[in-house]
Scaffold this motif. Structure first.
Motif, PDB file in Angstrom:
ATOM      1  N   GLY A 131       0.363  -1.559   0.357  1.00 16.12           N
ATOM      2  CA  GLY A 131       0.266   0.062  -0.036  1.00 16.12           C
ATOM      3  C   GLY A 131       0.993   1.662   0.014  1.00 16.12           C
ATOM      4  O   GLY A 131       0.899   2.548   0.734  1.00 16.12           O
ATOM      5  N   ASN A 132       1.979   1.678  -0.349  1.00 17.01           N
ATOM      6  CA  ASN A 132       2.550   2.378  -0.658  1.00 17.01           C
ATOM      7  C   ASN A 132       2.919   2.654  -1.553  1.00 17.01           C
ATOM      8  O   ASN A 132       3.591   2.242  -2.773  1.00 17.01           O
ATOM      9  CB  ASN A 132       4.802   1.462  -0.123  1.00 17.01           C
ATOM     10  CG  ASN A 132       5.192   2.850   0.636  1.00 17.01           C
ATOM     11  OD1 ASN A 132       5.484   3.911  -0.570  1.00 17.01           O
ATOM     12  ND2 ASN A 132       6.021   2.795   1.615  1.00 17.01           N
ATOM     13  N   PRO A 133       2.023   4.318  -1.968  1.00 19.38           N
ATOM     14  CA  PRO A 133       2.303   4.480  -3.257  1.00 19.38           C
ATOM     15  C   PRO A 133       4.203   5.055  -4.372  1.00 19.38           C
ATOM     16  O   PRO A 133       3.860   5.034  -5.067  1.00 19.38           O
ATOM     17  CB  PRO A 133       1.249   6.254  -3.550  1.00 19.38           C
ATOM     18  CG  PRO A 133       0.645   4.920  -2.338  1.00 19.38           C
ATOM     19  CD  PRO A 133       1.122   4.780  -1.407  1.00 19.38           C
ATOM     20  N   ARG A 134       4.674   5.560  -3.204  1.00 19.55           N
ATOM     21  CA  ARG A 134       5.681   6.013  -3.424  1.00 19.55           C
ATOM     22  C   ARG A 134       7.171   4.939  -3.813  1.00 19.55           C
ATOM     23  O   ARG A 134       7.436   5.394  -4.821  1.00 19.55           O
ATOM     24  CB  ARG A 134       6.437   6.692  -1.832  1.00 19.55           C
ATOM     25  CG  ARG A 134       5.784   8.343  -2.370  1.00 19.55           C
ATOM     26  CD  ARG A 134       6.551   9.025  -1.143  1.00 19.55           C
ATOM     27  NE  ARG A 134       6.784  10.421  -1.408  1.00 19.55           N
ATOM     28  CZ  ARG A 134       7.273  11.480  -0.695  1.00 19.55           C
ATOM     29  NH1 ARG A 134       7.619  11.288   0.637  1.00 19.55           N
ATOM     30  NH2 ARG A 134       7.587  12.419  -1.518  1.00 19.55           N
ATOM     31  N   LEU A 135       6.966   3.882  -3.070  1.00 19.33           N
ATOM     32  CA  LEU A 135       8.185   2.636  -3.493  1.00 19.33           C
ATOM     33  C   LEU A 135       7.631   2.196  -4.315  1.00 19.33           C
ATOM     34  O   LEU A 135       8.210   2.008  -4.705  1.00 19.33           O
ATOM     35  CB  LEU A 135       7.666   1.696  -2.213  1.00 19.33           C
ATOM     36  CG  LEU A 135       8.857   0.889  -2.057  1.00 19.33           C
ATOM     37  CD1 LEU A 135       9.719   0.909  -2.489  1.00 19.33           C
ATOM     38  CD2 LEU A 135       8.380  -0.448  -0.895  1.00 19.33           C
ATOM     39  N   SER A 136       5.910   1.915  -4.400  1.00 21.96           N
ATOM     40  CA  SER A 136       5.822   1.597  -5.681  1.00 21.96           C
ATOM     41  C   SER A 136       6.143   2.099  -7.357  1.00 21.96           C
ATOM     42  O   SER A 136       6.545   1.161  -8.252  1.00 21.96           O
ATOM     43  CB  SER A 136       4.047   1.194  -5.817  1.00 21.96           C
ATOM     44  OG  SER A 136       3.700   0.382  -4.833  1.00 21.96           O
ATOM     45  N   GLU A 137       5.698   2.888  -7.604  1.00 22.27           N
ATOM     46  CA  GLU A 137       5.939   3.886  -8.326  1.00 22.27           C
ATOM     47  C   GLU A 137       7.613   3.594  -8.532  1.00 22.27           C
ATOM     48  O   GLU A 137       8.067   3.933  -9.764  1.00 22.27           O
ATOM     49  CB  GLU A 137       6.140   5.504  -8.593  1.00 22.27           C
ATOM     50  CG  GLU A 137       6.103   6.801  -9.390  1.00 22.27           C
ATOM     51  CD  GLU A 137       5.518   7.630  -9.094  1.00 22.27           C
ATOM     52  OE1 GLU A 137       5.364   8.585 -10.236  1.00 22.27           O
ATOM     53  OE2 GLU A 137       5.531   8.515  -7.741  1.00 22.27           O
ATOM     54  N   ARG A 138       8.449   4.165  -7.332  1.00 26.14           N
ATOM     55  CA  ARG A 138       9.905   3.859  -7.992  1.00 26.14           C
ATOM     56  C   ARG A 138      10.535   2.542  -8.425  1.00 26.14           C
ATOM     57  O   ARG A 138      10.999   1.794  -9.371  1.00 26.14           O
ATOM     58  CB  ARG A 138      10.795   4.087  -5.932  1.00 26.14           C
ATOM     59  CG  ARG A 138      12.125   4.585  -6.658  1.00 26.14           C
ATOM     60  CD  ARG A 138      12.492   5.111  -4.797  1.00 26.14           C
ATOM     61  NE  ARG A 138      12.379   4.336  -4.490  1.00 26.14           N
ATOM     62  CZ  ARG A 138      12.064   5.190  -2.907  1.00 26.14           C
ATOM     63  NH1 ARG A 138      11.116   5.966  -3.390  1.00 26.14           N
ATOM     64  NH2 ARG A 138      11.835   4.150  -2.436  1.00 26.14           N
ATOM     65  N   VAL A 139       9.656   1.599  -7.448  1.00 21.57           N
ATOM     66  CA  VAL A 139       9.924  -0.138  -8.208  1.00 21.57           C
ATOM     67  C   VAL A 139       9.744   0.172  -9.618  1.00 21.57           C
ATOM     68  O   VAL A 139      10.671  -0.418  -9.648  1.00 21.57           O
ATOM     69  CB  VAL A 139       9.618  -0.698  -7.136  1.00 21.57           C
ATOM     70  CG1 VAL A 139       9.735  -2.399  -7.775  1.00 21.57           C
ATOM     71  CG2 VAL A 139       9.743  -0.666  -5.454  1.00 21.57           C
ATOM     72  N   MET A 140       8.673  -0.123  -9.985  1.00 19.27           N
ATOM     73  CA  MET A 140       8.244  -0.277 -11.341  1.00 19.27           C
ATOM     74  C   MET A 140       9.090   1.106 -12.425  1.00 19.27           C
ATOM     75  O   MET A 140       9.586   0.710 -13.284  1.00 19.27           O
ATOM     76  CB  MET A 140       6.093   0.637 -11.215  1.00 19.27           C
ATOM     77  CG  MET A 140       5.594   0.541 -12.741  1.00 19.27           C
ATOM     78  SD  MET A 140       6.045  -1.229 -13.224  1.00 19.27           S
ATOM     79  CE  MET A 140       4.354  -1.303 -12.783  1.00 19.27           C
ATOM     80  N   HIS A 141       9.350   2.336 -11.802  1.00 16.64           N
ATOM     81  CA  HIS A 141      10.477   3.508 -13.129  1.00 16.64           C
ATOM     82  C   HIS A 141      11.859   2.481 -12.997  1.00 16.64           C
ATOM     83  O   HIS A 141      11.876   1.922 -14.396  1.00 16.64           O
ATOM     84  CB  HIS A 141      10.642   4.154 -11.812  1.00 16.64           C
ATOM     85  CG  HIS A 141      10.214   5.541 -11.907  1.00 16.64           C
ATOM     86  ND1 HIS A 141      10.214   6.523 -11.450  1.00 16.64           N
ATOM     87  CD2 HIS A 141       8.763   5.328 -12.812  1.00 16.64           C
ATOM     88  CE1 HIS A 141       8.573   7.901 -11.675  1.00 16.64           C
ATOM     89  NE2 HIS A 141       8.087   6.571 -12.423  1.00 16.64           N
ATOM     90  N   LEU A 142      12.267   2.024 -11.725  1.00 16.48           N
ATOM     91  CA  LEU A 142      13.259   1.281 -11.867  1.00 16.48           C
ATOM     92  C   LEU A 142      12.926  -0.412 -12.934  1.00 16.48           C
ATOM     93  O   LEU A 142      14.222  -0.234 -13.950  1.00 16.48           O
ATOM     94  CB  LEU A 142      13.945   0.312 -10.695  1.00 16.48           C
ATOM     95  CG  LEU A 142      14.343   1.295  -9.672  1.00 16.48           C
ATOM     96  CD1 LEU A 142      14.959   0.643  -8.456  1.00 16.48           C
ATOM     97  CD2 LEU A 142      15.744   1.937 -10.068  1.00 16.48           C
ATOM     98  N   HIS A 143      12.382  -1.241 -12.680  1.00 10.64           N
ATOM     99  CA  HIS A 143      11.962  -2.403 -13.338  1.00 10.64           C
ATOM    100  C   HIS A 143      12.005  -1.804 -15.076  1.00 10.64           C
ATOM    101  O   HIS A 143      12.390  -2.808 -15.891  1.00 10.64           O
ATOM    102  CB  HIS A 143      10.520  -3.008 -13.471  1.00 10.64           C
ATOM    103  CG  HIS A 143      10.360  -3.659 -14.615  1.00 10.64           C
ATOM    104  ND1 HIS A 143      10.862  -4.830 -14.355  1.00 10.64           N
ATOM    105  CD2 HIS A 143       8.735  -3.898 -15.007  1.00 10.64           C
ATOM    106  CE1 HIS A 143      10.436  -5.425 -15.417  1.00 10.64           C
ATOM    107  NE2 HIS A 143       9.438  -4.804 -15.517  1.00 10.64           N
ATOM    108  N   ILE A 144      11.322  -0.594 -15.339  1.00 15.52           N
ATOM    109  CA  ILE A 144      11.321  -0.376 -17.193  1.00 15.52           C
ATOM    110  C   ILE A 144      12.378   0.113 -17.018  1.00 15.52           C
ATOM    111  O   ILE A 144      12.664   0.099 -18.969  1.00 15.52           O
ATOM    112  CB  ILE A 144       9.996   0.661 -17.181  1.00 15.52           C
ATOM    113  CG1 ILE A 144       8.602   0.037 -16.371  1.00 15.52           C
ATOM    114  CG2 ILE A 144      10.231   1.214 -18.662  1.00 15.52           C
ATOM    115  CD1 ILE A 144       8.014  -0.988 -17.792  1.00 15.52           C
TER     116      ILE A 144
END
Length: 164
Positions: A131-144
């Motif tokens: 449920g952590n929006p900032r972490l979710s966004e950061r992890v997805m950015h790293l993946h892409i």
């Protein structure tokens, strides 16, 4: 897809620049998708639905890439979009033609890169489920971003020639 008179339809490969530009846009959009999914994960059975999609995707971890894997990966990302609830993102994401990008480069994915993809999916899922929006966004950015950098290292034969 390209239509040629008297020749039918075929999937046009993307150039190196088109791939780079597309992935730069996808990094931002998918980051937002992950952020919104994390914000809505505890609403209306979203946690259970996303957990089920994650578990289905993980069944492909120890297998080679296949059409079934590509379909399940699309289903995983579709679940993130549904959970996020943003209608405009749902409308825009198909325009990015991610499926064509995946098909073009699937033959070039090494076993090591395949494993790294699954580590990224695990990290994305953990972040969204936390449920952590900032972490979710950061992890997805790293993946892409990792995907973009890996594709950029491929030889020119993986890309369509630049038309003059």
């Amino acid at each position: 897809m390209t239509l040629n008179r008297h020749r039918g339809a075929f999937v046009r490969a993307m150039t190196r620049d088109e791939v780079r530009d597309t992935l730069m846009i996808l990094e931002v959009l998918t980051g937002l998708v992950a952020r919104l999914a994390a914000q809505h994960i505890d609403m209306k059975g979203n946690r259970e639905a996303f957990t089920a999609e994650h578990e289905k995707l993980m069944t492909f971890r120890d297998q080679g890439d296949s059409i079934a894997f590509l379909d399940q990966r699309r289903s995983y990302y579709d679940a993130l979009l549904r959970i996020g609830g943003n209608g405009e993102l749902k409308r825009l994401m198909p325009l990015m033609q991610i499926h064509l990008l995946r098909l073009q480069f699937q033959p070039y994915v090494t076993a090591r890169q395949h494993e790294k993809q699954f580590q990224d999916y695990e990290a994305i899922s953990r972040a969204v489920l936390s449920g952590n929006p900032r972490l979710s966004e950061r992890v997805m950015h790293l993946h892409i971003r990792r995907t973009r950098l890996a594709l950029d290292r491929l030889s020119q034969e993986a890309f369509a020639p630049v038309q003059s």
